[in-house]
Design an enzyme around this catalytic site. Structure first.
Site, PDB file in Angstrom:
ATOM      1  CG  ASP A 140      -1.716  -0.673  12.762  1.00  0.00           C
ATOM      2  OD1 ASP A 140      -0.592  -0.827  13.284  1.00  0.00           O
ATOM      3  OD2 ASP A 140      -2.009  -1.139  11.639  1.00  0.00           O
ATOM      4  CG  ASP A 172     -20.628  -2.542   5.176  1.00  0.00           C
ATOM      5  OD1 ASP A 172     -21.046  -1.960   4.160  1.00  0.00           O
ATOM      6  OD2 ASP A 172     -19.517  -3.118   5.224  1.00  0.00           O
ATOM      7  CG  HIS A 221       0.076   0.845   8.202  1.00  0.00           C
ATOM      8  ND1 HIS A 221      -0.120   1.833   7.264  1.00  0.00           N
ATOM      9  CD2 HIS A 221      -0.778  -0.153   7.875  1.00  0.00           C
ATOM     10  CE1 HIS A 221      -1.049   1.452   6.402  1.00  0.00           C
ATOM     11  NE2 HIS A 221      -1.459   0.245   6.747  1.00  0.00           N
ATOM     12  NE  ARG A 259      -5.564   1.976   2.894  1.00  0.00           N
ATOM     13  CZ  ARG A 259      -5.101   0.749   3.078  1.00  0.00           C
ATOM     14  NH1 ARG A 259      -4.854   0.316   4.311  1.00  0.00           N
ATOM     15  NH2 ARG A 259      -4.878  -0.046   2.045  1.00  0.00           N
ATOM     16  N   GLY A 262      -2.077  -6.003  10.330  1.00  0.00           N
ATOM     17  CA  GLY A 262      -2.220  -7.200   9.502  1.00  0.00           C
ATOM     18  C   GLY A 262      -0.944  -7.988   9.316  1.00  0.00           C
ATOM     19  CE1 TYR A 263       2.420  -4.943   7.252  1.00  0.00           C
ATOM     20  CE2 TYR A 263       4.622  -4.870   8.178  1.00  0.00           C
ATOM     21  CZ  TYR A 263       3.717  -4.455   7.229  1.00  0.00           C
ATOM     22  OH  TYR A 263       4.095  -3.556   6.262  1.00  0.00           O
ATOM     23  CD  GLU A 316       0.761   4.962   8.080  1.00  0.00           C
ATOM     24  OE1 GLU A 316       1.213   4.023   7.416  1.00  0.00           O
ATOM     25  OE2 GLU A 316      -0.313   4.898   8.716  1.00  0.00           O
ATOM     26  CB  THR A 324      -2.365  -4.343   0.397  1.00  0.00           C
ATOM     27  OG1 THR A 324      -2.673  -3.773  -0.888  1.00  0.00           O
ATOM     28  CG2 THR A 324      -0.887  -4.152   0.676  1.00  0.00           C
ATOM     29  CB  SER A 360      -0.947   0.004   1.214  1.00  0.00           C
ATOM     30  OG  SER A 360      -0.219  -0.069   2.423  1.00  0.00           O
TER      31      SER A 360
END
Length: 355
Positions: free
Chosen positions: A229, A146, A251, A206, A254-255, A234, A66, A45
């Site tokens: 995060d 949503d 960030h 984001r 998701g790692y 950023e 991503t 990203s």
């Protein structure tokens, strides 16, 4: 074939070495010259894939490992007849586990709250729906919002109701600025004013989904506990903001090793389809075995005893705060944290549940 790949992609050699020369590069600083004679580009990203980068190149495929696509100028890619792929859902499980870890780090007593604790989830795609499932395993009450998706297994409410009701709110939306439901500054001064002062806010989606100036003002007034995060500006993160946020990470929600490997697998599969190669590799064959914490124990007991061993989120917070220099986070130090991040394992690798 020449393949240019972000140096932080996982298992690039395993998946792509058979197809040609791999040139690795820093994703944030990729230039047109770097990709001019490449047929495939593999990014994350941090790389803006746009007209200046891809015009007058040999590119036939762009893969982003991503879940998001806001860094890809899809109309431009299609104009140049360049096939593209992202990796939707690749790290959804990791982000869901990150959110729960963050909540239990800030307030360990939530493990025993059951339905007395209401988690509000904004965005019910891959990540949001997995988070809902995992939260329900802990006995928490879950509500979601949503406007694009209907999840029968999740109680869905209007945004105003979610903001007013939830004890914690976690955002899992793409970054959009147009349409009927833009997410840019979705959490602004008005939204924050609707939330309970004691409600926790978590943004791992984001950065610009949360309006930074409004957030700073809200925390100064309400002492709200916040987990970030991602950040609006950023990688420029101010010392003022860091000092106000209860938990910050660079960030990396998701790692997980599984998430990163799954992302590369997904663009490998799309790459093979584009070039008519046989896709015969699986990321699971590359993962080491790790300690089995969950055997013969219930979820809550394991999390009470071993959560810090499974994922030491406090370490990530401390490492990011250590990057402060002259009143803000140093960009090179921020990128280095992400580049050298020791990928954690998902709960399932330890014998635990997954959505």
């Amino acid at each position: 074939m020449k393949i240019v790949a972000d140096e932080n992609l996982a298992f690039t050699e395993y998946f792509f070495a058979d197809f040609g020369e791999i040139q690795q590069a820093a994703g944030r600083s990729l230039t047109h010259a770097d990709v001019q004679d490449a047929e495939a580009l593999l990014v994350r990203s941090v790389t803006q894939v746009n007209e200046p980068l891809i015009q007058d190149t040999k590119l036939k495929f762009v893969g982003s490992a991503t879940i998001g696509t806001d860094h890809l100028d899809i109309p431009v890619l299609e104009k140049h007849n360049i096939a593209w792929s992202n990796a939707a859902g690749c790290n959804a499980q990791a982000v869901a586990e990150y959110v729960i870890t963050a909540l239990l780090y800030l307030q360990p007593n939530l493990i025993e709250k059951n339905e007395q604790f209401t988690l509000g989830i904004i965005g019910l795609g891959n990540v949001g729906s997995r988070l809902a499932y995992m939260a329900k395993l802990l006995g928490w009450n879950v509500i979601g919002h949503d406007p694009f998706l209907n999840r029968e297994q999740i109680q869905q409410v209007e945004l105003a109701e979610l903001l007013k009701t939830a004890d914690a709110i976690s955002t899992h939306v793409p970054l959009t600025k147009t349409g009927n439901h833009p997410t840019f500054h979705l959490i602004n001064a008005d939204a924050l004013a609707q939330m309970k002062p004691e409600a926790i806010l978590i943004n791992s989606a984001r950065g610009p989904v949360v309006e930074e100036a409004a957030l700073i003002a809200d925390i100064q007034q309400n002492k709200r506990q916040v987990v970030l995060d991602v950040f609006e500006h950023e990688p420029e993160i101010s010392e003022q903001l860091l000092n106000l946020i209860g938990l910050v990470t660079p960030h990396i929600a998701g790692y997980s090793l599984e998430g990163k490997a799954r992302g590369t697998q997904m663009i490998y599969d799309a790459f093979c389809k584009t070039f008519n190669f046989t896709a015969d590799k699986q990321f699971e064959t590359q993962l080491p075995v790790c300690e089995q914490y969950f055997q013969n124990q219930d979820l809550k007991s394991v999390l009470k005893q071993h959560l810090a061993h499974i994922y030491d989120i406090a370490r990530d917070d401390a490492n990011l705060r250590a990057c402060l220099k002259d009143g803000k986070v140093d960009q090179k130090a921020f990128d280095y944290l992400r580049k050298t991040y020791p990928l954690r394992r998902e709960w399932a690798a330890h014998g635990g549940p997954k959505a």
